[in-house]
Design an enzyme around this catalytic site. Structure first.
Site, PDB file in Angstrom:
ATOM      1  N   SER A 175      62.075  63.347 -10.168  1.00 33.50           N
ATOM      2  CA  SER A 175      61.566  62.322 -11.059  1.00 33.50           C
ATOM      3  C   SER A 175      60.066  62.568 -11.167  1.00 33.50           C
ATOM      4  O   SER A 175      59.507  63.271 -10.312  1.00 33.50           O
ATOM      5  CB  SER A 175      61.881  60.973 -10.408  1.00 33.50           C
ATOM      6  OG  SER A 175      61.453  59.936 -11.200  1.00 33.50           O
ATOM      7  N   ILE A 231      74.755  64.277 -18.723  1.00 35.65           N
ATOM      8  CA  ILE A 231      75.109  63.025 -19.412  1.00 35.65           C
ATOM      9  C   ILE A 231      73.885  62.495 -20.157  1.00 35.65           C
ATOM     10  O   ILE A 231      73.861  61.335 -20.557  1.00 35.65           O
ATOM     11  CB  ILE A 231      75.604  61.941 -18.421  1.00 35.65           C
ATOM     12  CG1 ILE A 231      74.704  61.892 -17.203  1.00 35.65           C
ATOM     13  CG2 ILE A 231      77.057  62.147 -18.066  1.00 35.65           C
ATOM     14  CD1 ILE A 231      74.685  60.580 -16.524  1.00 35.65           C
ATOM     15  N   ARG A 233      71.025  64.405 -22.759  1.00 39.48           N
ATOM     16  CA  ARG A 233      70.971  64.891 -24.133  1.00 39.48           C
ATOM     17  C   ARG A 233      71.111  66.413 -24.099  1.00 39.48           C
ATOM     18  O   ARG A 233      70.594  67.062 -23.183  1.00 39.48           O
ATOM     19  CB  ARG A 233      69.614  64.543 -24.767  1.00 39.48           C
ATOM     20  CG  ARG A 233      69.457  63.083 -25.153  1.00 39.48           C
ATOM     21  CD  ARG A 233      70.324  62.722 -26.362  1.00 39.48           C
ATOM     22  NE  ARG A 233      70.120  61.359 -26.812  1.00 39.48           N
ATOM     23  CZ  ARG A 233      70.906  60.323 -26.497  1.00 39.48           C
ATOM     24  NH1 ARG A 233      71.935  60.482 -25.681  1.00 39.48           N
ATOM     25  NH2 ARG A 233      70.653  59.123 -26.993  1.00 39.48           N
ATOM     26  N   ASP A 257      78.772  65.942 -21.536  1.00 40.59           N
ATOM     27  CA  ASP A 257      79.141  64.982 -22.582  1.00 40.59           C
ATOM     28  C   ASP A 257      78.226  65.145 -23.796  1.00 40.59           C
ATOM     29  O   ASP A 257      78.448  64.516 -24.815  1.00 40.59           O
ATOM     30  CB  ASP A 257      78.987  63.559 -22.004  1.00 40.59           C
ATOM     31  CG  ASP A 257      79.502  62.462 -22.940  1.00 40.59           C
ATOM     32  OD1 ASP A 257      80.587  62.661 -23.524  1.00 40.59           O
ATOM     33  OD2 ASP A 257      78.819  61.434 -23.084  1.00 40.59           O
ATOM     34  N   GLU A 262      75.373  68.124 -32.115  1.00 42.60           N
ATOM     35  CA  GLU A 262      76.669  67.415 -32.092  1.00 42.60           C
ATOM     36  C   GLU A 262      77.027  66.965 -33.513  1.00 42.60           C
ATOM     37  O   GLU A 262      76.127  66.565 -34.252  1.00 42.60           O
ATOM     38  CB  GLU A 262      76.561  66.181 -31.187  1.00 42.60           C
ATOM     39  CG  GLU A 262      76.337  66.538 -29.736  1.00 42.60           C
ATOM     40  CD  GLU A 262      75.944  65.321 -28.898  1.00 42.60           C
ATOM     41  OE1 GLU A 262      76.003  64.187 -29.411  1.00 42.60           O
ATOM     42  OE2 GLU A 262      75.553  65.521 -27.744  1.00 42.60           O
ATOM     43  N   HIS A 280      80.549  63.376 -26.384  1.00 40.67           N
ATOM     44  CA  HIS A 280      79.523  62.317 -26.333  1.00 40.67           C
ATOM     45  C   HIS A 280      80.194  60.933 -26.338  1.00 40.67           C
ATOM     46  O   HIS A 280      80.012  60.147 -27.266  1.00 40.67           O
ATOM     47  CB  HIS A 280      78.531  62.438 -27.498  1.00 40.67           C
ATOM     48  CG  HIS A 280      77.235  61.719 -27.233  1.00 40.67           C
ATOM     49  ND1 HIS A 280      76.018  62.143 -27.699  1.00 40.67           N
ATOM     50  CD2 HIS A 280      76.980  60.590 -26.518  1.00 40.67           C
ATOM     51  CE1 HIS A 280      75.072  61.308 -27.311  1.00 40.67           C
ATOM     52  NE2 HIS A 280      75.631  60.341 -26.587  1.00 40.67           N
TER      53      HIS A 280
END
Ligand code: 8YV
Length: 314
Positions: A175, A231, A233, A257, A262, A280
């Site tokens: 992070s 999960i 982008r 996903d 897309e 997605h």
């Protein structure tokens, strides 16, 4: 009093359309994709967008609506909306955080388990009669007791970590800043994180700051024994480098996903055995989609009643 005019992008379920139509005069975004296909009078009347989907929403669209004042996004991520441009024109943007966190985290765990335990292939093994003909399905991999890294410890990253605690995994994270956590290991460098774990889950926000942060170096660090789960982008991953590594078995697998372009994803993904592909759909449950629609409308209603926005972004 006349109902405010709003512009709807993409399609909505009846449970959203009914309250939307009873509160607002609803105009649909032209199927041509060209805003100027709506006449100028209509465009002048529209003061808010109920935005949905992942198409680009920048100056070209915004400028076609001179009285636009609010963009209410159906989704937590707003990486395709030009927030800086909207802000420069005094246009407020809202999103739908929190209500989808659990479902997105659930799908991350679902993909992780499905991939590690070969659930999709094992089901096909039974259906095709291979179990009876060829015997037991090849051995798969544990999730319990492994080390899992999470890139991005926002709401969704934390929800993934919380679930992983139930599998007695050793949790590591990356992070921008170190967070208060119950004993999870912080890495200030993504390559270091990828090297330290068996599975790397991408849970950062999309947008220019995170474009291709899952770089060739990170993918190499995940390594031949490592799984990458996305999960977040598609834009967060260097897909070219990833496909190259998947083909060479230089990474164990990819469960995702989300993708670039897309729904017209890079076809090479669909030819690989070491991938698990999802359309997605992490927030796509009846319960969560109802909550997302409701929060989007709450923002629209707050705006038109001059109340504070519920979940503003800018
Ligand atoms: C989409 C998402 O919003 O919330 C997000 O950021 O990516 C999804 O929930 C949803 O697919 C509607 O486009």
């Amino acid at each position: 009093m006349s109902k405010p005019d709003i512009l709807l992008f993409e399609s909505y379920e009846a449970w959203d359309m009914e309250p939307m139509q009873s509160n607002f005069t609803v105009h649909l975004f032209p199927s041509s994709g060209i805003c100027t296909d709506l006449d100028q009078d209509t465009r002048n009347k529209i003061t808010a967008f109920a935005f949905k989907g992942h198409s680009k929403l920048g100056a070209e669209v915004i400028d076609a609506f001179p009285n636009l004042a609010l963009i209410a996004n159906y989704g937590v991520g707003y990486d395709t909306i030009d927030i800086a441009y909207a802000s420069s024109k005094g246009i407020k943007v809202t999103n739908t955080p929190d209500v989808l966190t659990n479902d997105v985290a659930d799908l991350a765990i679902g993909m992780l388990l499905a991939f590690n335990r070969g659930i999709v292939g094992a089901e096909a093994w039974v259906r095709s009669g291979k179990w009876a003909a060829d015997g037991a399905y090849p051995l798969q991999r544990s999730l319990s007791g492994t080390a899992v890294g999470i890139a991005g410890l926002g709401r969704i990253g934390r929800a993934v970590a919380k679930r992983l605690q139930g599998f007695d995994t050793d949790i590591h994270y990356y992070s921008r800043t170190q967070k208060e956590t119950p004993g999870w290991t912080y890495h200030e460098d993504l390559v270091d994180l990828a090297k330290a774990v068996d599975v790397l889950v991408v849970a950062v926000s999309g947008g220019p700051d995170t474009a291709q942060i899952i770089s060739k170096e990170v993918i190499n660090a995940v390594g031949a024994d490592g799984l990458l789960v996305n999960i977040a982008r598609g834009s967060t991953v260097d897909e070219e480098a990833l496909i190259h590594s998947l083909k060479a078995n230089a990474i164990r697998g990819f469960a995702s996903d989300v993708f670039m372009n897309e729904p017209n994803i890079d076809e090479r993904f669909t030819k690989l055995d070491n991938v698990l592909l999802q359309p997605h759909q992490s927030s796509a449950t009846v319960e969560t989609r109802k909550s997302m629609g409701s929060l989007q409308r709450d923002n629209l209603l707050a705006f038109f009643a001059s109340r504070p926005l519920v979940t503003p972004v800018n």
